[in-house]
Design a protein around this motif. Structure first.
Motif, short mmCIF file in Angstrom:
data_model
loop_
_atom_site.label_atom_id
_atom_site.label_comp_id
_atom_site.label_asym_id
_atom_site.label_seq_id
_atom_site.Cartn_x
_atom_site.Cartn_y
_atom_site.Cartn_z
N GLY A 170 0.66 -14.44 -11.42
CA GLY A 170 0.60 -13.70 -12.43
C GLY A 170 0.89 -12.24 -11.90
N PRO A 171 0.19 -11.19 -12.04
CA PRO A 171 0.21 -10.04 -11.68
C PRO A 171 -0.47 -9.55 -10.24
N GLU A 172 -0.79 -10.69 -9.59
CA GLU A 172 -1.60 -10.55 -8.44
C GLU A 172 -0.97 -11.45 -7.38
N VAL A 173 -1.25 -11.01 -6.25
CA VAL A 173 -0.88 -11.68 -4.98
C VAL A 173 -2.26 -12.26 -4.36
N VAL A 174 -2.08 -13.78 -3.85
CA VAL A 174 -2.81 -14.27 -3.29
C VAL A 174 -2.52 -14.60 -1.69
N ALA A 175 -3.55 -14.34 -0.80
CA ALA A 175 -3.22 -14.59 0.44
C ALA A 175 -3.32 -16.22 0.70
N VAL A 176 -2.26 -16.93 1.26
CA VAL A 176 -2.57 -18.12 1.42
C VAL A 176 -2.60 -18.71 2.78
N ILE A 177 -1.76 -17.67 3.73
CA ILE A 177 -2.01 -18.05 5.15
C ILE A 177 -2.25 -16.75 5.71
N ARG A 178 -3.12 -16.52 6.77
CA ARG A 178 -3.39 -15.30 7.43
C ARG A 178 -3.65 -15.31 9.09
N MET A 179 -2.65 -14.93 9.72
CA MET A 179 -2.85 -14.90 11.05
C MET A 179 -3.05 -13.62 11.94
N PRO A 180 -4.55 -13.13 11.81
CA PRO A 180 -4.73 -11.82 12.39
C PRO A 180 -4.33 -11.50 13.41
N SER A 181 -4.19 -10.42 13.81
CA SER A 181 -4.13 -9.91 15.39
C SER A 181 -5.29 -9.49 15.81
N GLN A 182 -5.44 -9.23 17.41
CA GLN A 182 -6.80 -8.98 17.69
C GLN A 182 -7.45 -7.78 17.26
N ARG A 183 -6.50 -6.90 16.87
CA ARG A 183 -7.27 -5.80 16.23
C ARG A 183 -7.97 -6.10 15.03
N ARG A 184 -9.06 -5.63 14.93
CA ARG A 184 -9.94 -5.52 13.70
C ARG A 184 -9.18 -4.84 12.38
N MET A 185 -8.78 -5.34 11.46
CA MET A 185 -8.12 -4.59 10.28
C MET A 185 -9.59 -4.03 9.34
N ASN A 186 -9.06 -3.16 8.49
CA ASN A 186 -10.24 -2.48 7.81
C ASN A 186 -11.04 -3.72 7.16
N PRO A 187 -10.46 -4.06 6.09
CA PRO A 187 -11.28 -5.12 5.21
C PRO A 187 -10.56 -6.60 5.64
N THR A 188 -11.29 -7.22 6.37
CA THR A 188 -10.48 -8.40 6.99
C THR A 188 -9.89 -9.31 5.82
N SER A 189 -8.78 -9.46 5.57
CA SER A 189 -8.12 -9.83 4.38
C SER A 189 -8.40 -11.54 4.77
N THR A 190 -8.70 -12.18 3.81
CA THR A 190 -9.08 -13.80 3.85
C THR A 190 -8.20 -14.49 3.11
N ILE A 191 -8.09 -15.84 3.44
CA ILE A 191 -7.53 -16.60 2.51
C ILE A 191 -8.24 -16.76 1.22
N ARG A 232 -7.78 -14.08 -0.86
CA ARG A 232 -7.89 -12.66 -1.45
C ARG A 232 -6.90 -12.27 -2.39
N ARG A 233 -7.25 -11.67 -3.22
CA ARG A 233 -6.32 -11.28 -4.47
C ARG A 233 -6.21 -9.69 -4.45
N LEU A 234 -4.78 -9.27 -4.63
CA LEU A 234 -4.58 -7.90 -4.69
C LEU A 234 -3.54 -7.81 -5.72
N PRO A 235 -3.27 -6.47 -6.35
CA PRO A 235 -2.37 -6.12 -7.29
C PRO A 235 -1.11 -6.41 -6.66
N ALA A 236 -0.17 -7.06 -7.56
CA ALA A 236 1.36 -7.32 -6.75
C ALA A 236 2.04 -6.13 -6.82
#
Lengths: 287, 287
Positions: free
Chosen positions: A139-160, A162-166
């Motif tokens: 729909g009007p959102e995107v959903v994280a399906v795969i996430r391979m984080p770098s070693q650097r800690r990002m602000n809000p660790t986006s998780t599998i 997670r929904r954000l506006p597209a």
DNA sequence: ACGCTCTTATCGCAATGCGATAACTAATTT
DNA sequence: AAATTAGTTATCGCATTGCGATAAGAGCGT
């Protein structure tokens, strides 16, 4: 008794329809004889475990899902019995069990995307040493399906999951830009152009202009529109008909990258990764 | 004619008996007035989308979850309305929607483990360039919670939510070994010591011996007991009371590693990573 | 110890969700 | 093409199922 009504966004799917979450509690029989209320309530309870609050008591569950305590009692009992909820007998509080991940497992295995994409994503992450992800449009959102984080800690660790506006995310735009006109229009109609940062583009026409640019360039770039200090680049994974299935994206920090650097060194990576995944997927037709 | 009877006395309308992998119902449908059957059936339908089969038709859904077609009709309708299922109007088939990942999201965010562990896991993966994962114990099984794959494609790409028997996996043993005696005994009592490969240890006493060794050495090592060609090493993440919360593990291939090499170069990595995560978690008390 | 708050158990009622059947639509056969 | 079949949608009357209220029980704080 606080008449607080937590309307949760449960049904973004269908356009019209009745507000279902609304009358769950004080519900006079609605006009949808096929709708099973107890099922909706049960799933609502699962959703009530939202924030990072820990174990919830029965009372709080009832309040959060706006159902009666009797219902909460029955539902928690059922969910515990099925293994989705775990109960601490000492504190009498409930929390989600690891069985909740079963759903994710089933979903991820229902399409070849996950398995096919993993090695390419891993490789991309190692190439640029930044967080790489795959997101699907819902729909009007995107959903994280795969996430391979770098070693650097990002602000809000986006998780599998997670929904954000597209409209303001790189992954979202990368998919919107490749969508047929009518579907795009439909999604934008349903979009709430709420700014997430001072830099979020909230003008629909301007967003559409960016989509055209993305289409032309082969990737979408978003500069601090989702989180301040974050630059993201994404390219679409396309099926045999050129229809976007998902998007590969890289998120990085303004502390280490400029927009120009991202455009030059990150964009080629996501485009190439997306292209490889797309090619590996050919032959499988989603609906 | 009053053929509407229901001889179901023998077949209590328990929610979807067959399709549920677990012992969901040894016979709960019986007298359990708090058990909400429609909820169980609804969740059973969600579980029916198991294999890598694609979109399912109504008929197949009904068959897989062993419910009547009427029920299937109502349940799918409800789930579509709630956004968990998506329906292709052309083929009239259903498939899971990305909303299923909401559950995973809620679960992962209900405890600090996920966020805290991510950077350490990423770092570990980069150190040894092999697949690193975090798994939680759930009864006699372990559930993958975090997965950072290497570039090498592993046999069955283990996904988030994947369940494996605890007794023969490195992550499982790493947690079992640190469990209080009574709890360990309880879990082993419920364990089905089924071999997964010719090398799986299926003798309970021998498994217990391995647990003691693991405890003494600080890590568990499993050699081709889960999949042929795969060696795994894991160490427990412990809370302030020394209770295992999860395990950090590395999986690798016999093609590139020997047991000795894994013991010498992989074990220290998982132990150190687990120790770091444990320390970062102190202060948070799970139940 | 005594309130208080929150949870567990019980109960009678009717609304809710049930299964069967019929109407319908798409795909396959002849 | 028409005819047959498999599968999906809509409808209906009825008993079952899940409902809310209430009462009984546990912890907890003061």
């Amino acid at each position: 008794m606080a008449p607080r009504k937590m309307i949760d966004a449960s049904a973004p799917a269908e356009g019209g329809g009745i507000a279902l979450a609304e009358d769950v509690s004080a519900g006079p029989g609605r006009e949808d004889p096929l709708f099973i209320n107890s099922l909706a309530k049960g799933l609502g309870v699962l959703k009530a475990f939202d924030g990072d609050w820990d174990a919830l008591g029965l009372r709080e569950i009832a309040a959060r899902s706006s159902i009666s305590m009797g219902a909460a009692q029955r539902i928690t009992h059922t969910l515990v019995r099925l293994g989705y909820l775990r109960k601490d007998d000492r504190t009498r509080r409930y929390r989600l069990s690891a069985r909740m991940l079963d759903f994710a497992y089933h979903y991820l295995h229902a399409s070849p995307l996950y398995e096919v994409a993993i090695p390419f994503v891993a490789s991309a992450r190692d190439d640029c040493r930044e967080t790489v992800n795959v997101a699907e449009l819902d729909g009007p959102e995107v959903v994280a399906v795969i996430r391979m984080p770098s070693q650097r800690r990002m602000n809000p660790t986006s998780t599998i999951g997670r929904r954000l506006p597209a409209f303001c995310t790189a992954g979202g735009r990368a998919q919107l830009a490749w969508l047929p006109q009518d579907e795009l229009a439909d999604i934008l109609d349903r979009t709430d152009f709420q700014p997430r940062t001072p830099r979020t583009i909230t003008d629909r026409a301007e967003v559409e202009r960016r989509l055209e640019i993305a289409q032309r360039e082969g990737f979408a770039l978003v500069d601090e529109e989702v989180n301040l200090g974050e630059i993201a680049v994404a390219a679409p994974i396309l099926d045999g008909n050129g229809r976007p299935l998902a998007a590969v994206g890289v998120s990085t920090s303004t502390a280490h990258w400029t927009v120009e650097a991202a455009r030059e060194r990150l964009a080629p990576v996501v485009m190439e990764t997306a292209r490889r995944i797309s090619r590996s997927l050919r032959g499988w037709k989603p609906f």
